[in-house]
Design a protein around this motif. Structure first.
Motif, PDB file in Angstrom:
ATOM      1  N   GLY A 140       1.664   7.271  -6.467  1.00  0.00           N
ATOM      2  CA  GLY A 140       0.528   8.074  -6.890  1.00  0.00           C
ATOM      3  C   GLY A 140      -0.729   7.260  -7.106  1.00  0.00           C
ATOM      4  N   ASN A 141      -0.671   5.974  -6.820  1.00  0.00           N
ATOM      5  CA  ASN A 141      -1.820   5.096  -6.984  1.00  0.00           C
ATOM      6  C   ASN A 141      -2.542   5.039  -5.645  1.00  0.00           C
ATOM      7  N   VAL A 142      -3.745   5.601  -5.568  1.00  0.00           N
ATOM      8  CA  VAL A 142      -4.451   5.687  -4.300  1.00  0.00           C
ATOM      9  C   VAL A 142      -5.480   4.577  -4.112  1.00  0.00           C
ATOM     10  N   THR A 143      -5.593   3.680  -5.053  1.00  0.00           N
ATOM     11  CA  THR A 143      -6.561   2.600  -4.908  1.00  0.00           C
ATOM     12  C   THR A 143      -6.058   1.586  -3.897  1.00  0.00           C
ATOM     13  N   GLU A 144      -6.951   0.914  -3.272  1.00  0.00           N
ATOM     14  CA  GLU A 144      -6.608  -0.122  -2.298  1.00  0.00           C
ATOM     15  C   GLU A 144      -5.922  -1.285  -3.017  1.00  0.00           C
ATOM     16  N   ILE A 145      -4.883  -1.813  -2.403  1.00  0.00           N
ATOM     17  CA  ILE A 145      -4.144  -2.935  -2.976  1.00  0.00           C
ATOM     18  C   ILE A 145      -4.879  -4.234  -2.691  1.00  0.00           C
ATOM     19  N   ALA A 146      -5.306  -4.402  -1.470  1.00  0.00           N
ATOM     20  CA  ALA A 146      -5.973  -5.651  -1.115  1.00  0.00           C
ATOM     21  C   ALA A 146      -7.091  -5.351  -0.120  1.00  0.00           C
ATOM     22  N   ASP A 147      -8.070  -6.190  -0.134  1.00  0.00           N
ATOM     23  CA  ASP A 147      -9.161  -6.061   0.828  1.00  0.00           C
ATOM     24  C   ASP A 147      -8.677  -6.679   2.129  1.00  0.00           C
ATOM     25  N   ARG A 148      -8.525  -5.877   3.152  1.00  0.00           N
ATOM     26  CA  ARG A 148      -7.974  -6.371   4.414  1.00  0.00           C
ATOM     27  C   ARG A 148      -9.106  -6.913   5.285  1.00  0.00           C
ATOM     28  N   SER A 149      -9.553  -8.116   4.999  1.00  0.00           N
ATOM     29  CA  SER A 149     -10.657  -8.723   5.738  1.00  0.00           C
ATOM     30  C   SER A 149     -10.214  -9.333   7.034  1.00  0.00           C
TER      31      SER A 149
ATOM     32  N   GLN B  23       0.833  -1.209   0.000  1.00  0.00           N
ATOM     33  CA  GLN B  23       0.000   0.000   0.000  1.00  0.00           C
ATOM     34  C   GLN B  23       0.865   1.256   0.000  1.00  0.00           C
ATOM     35  N   ASP B  24       1.939   1.237   0.798  1.00  0.00           N
ATOM     36  CA  ASP B  24       2.846   2.389   0.837  1.00  0.00           C
ATOM     37  C   ASP B  24       3.471   2.626  -0.530  1.00  0.00           C
ATOM     38  N   GLU B  25       3.871   1.548  -1.194  1.00  0.00           N
ATOM     39  CA  GLU B  25       4.467   1.671  -2.525  1.00  0.00           C
ATOM     40  C   GLU B  25       3.463   2.242  -3.517  1.00  0.00           C
ATOM     41  N   ALA B  26       2.238   1.751  -3.448  1.00  0.00           N
ATOM     42  CA  ALA B  26       1.197   2.240  -4.358  1.00  0.00           C
ATOM     43  C   ALA B  26       0.920   3.719  -4.104  1.00  0.00           C
ATOM     44  N   ALA B  27       0.876   4.101  -2.830  1.00  0.00           N
ATOM     45  CA  ALA B  27       0.616   5.506  -2.488  1.00  0.00           C
ATOM     46  C   ALA B  27       1.774   6.393  -2.945  1.00  0.00           C
ATOM     47  N   SER B  28       2.994   5.918  -2.764  1.00  0.00           N
ATOM     48  CA  SER B  28       4.135   6.743  -3.170  1.00  0.00           C
ATOM     49  C   SER B  28       4.247   6.841  -4.693  1.00  0.00           C
TER      50      SER B  28
END
Length: 96
Positions: free
Chosen positions: A87-96, A80-85
């Motif tokens: 510029g990708n703000v979508t959720e990586i995985a559903d944290r169930s 998630q940190d990598e995706a945010a850095s």
């Protein structure tokens, strides 16, 4: 004409320069290794993210991968940190 003996001990300045050269070489080696480890961690985080999606949730992925849930969560956070850095703000995985 004076001839310098090649076996002569190095001067203090030369010893210091040699020590600094070795230190810089070691720092460079560590920096390169850290970059490789970081890249490998990111690749593992992406693979773990995919595993959570395939297995359905963190607990199932933990069992399927024989990896502690805490490790799964750490890698999901890293992804998630990598995706945010990036510029990708979508959720990586559903944290169930």
């Amino acid at each position: 004409m004076s001839v310098q003996n090649s076996d002569k001990a190095l001067s203090r300045k030369q010893r210091l320069q040699e020590k600094q050269r070795r230190q810089l070489a070691v720092v460079d080696t560590v920096d390169k290794a850290e970059a490789k480890v970081r890249k490998a961690e990111v690749e593992l985080a992406l693979a773990v993210t995919e595993a959570v999606q395939v297995f359905g949730n963190e607990q199932s992925a933990s069992e399927g991968l024989e990896m502690p849930v805490e490790a799964i969560q750490r890698f999901l956070g890293l992804a998630q940190d990598e995706a945010a850095s990036a510029g990708n703000v979508t959720e990586i995985a559903d944290r169930s």
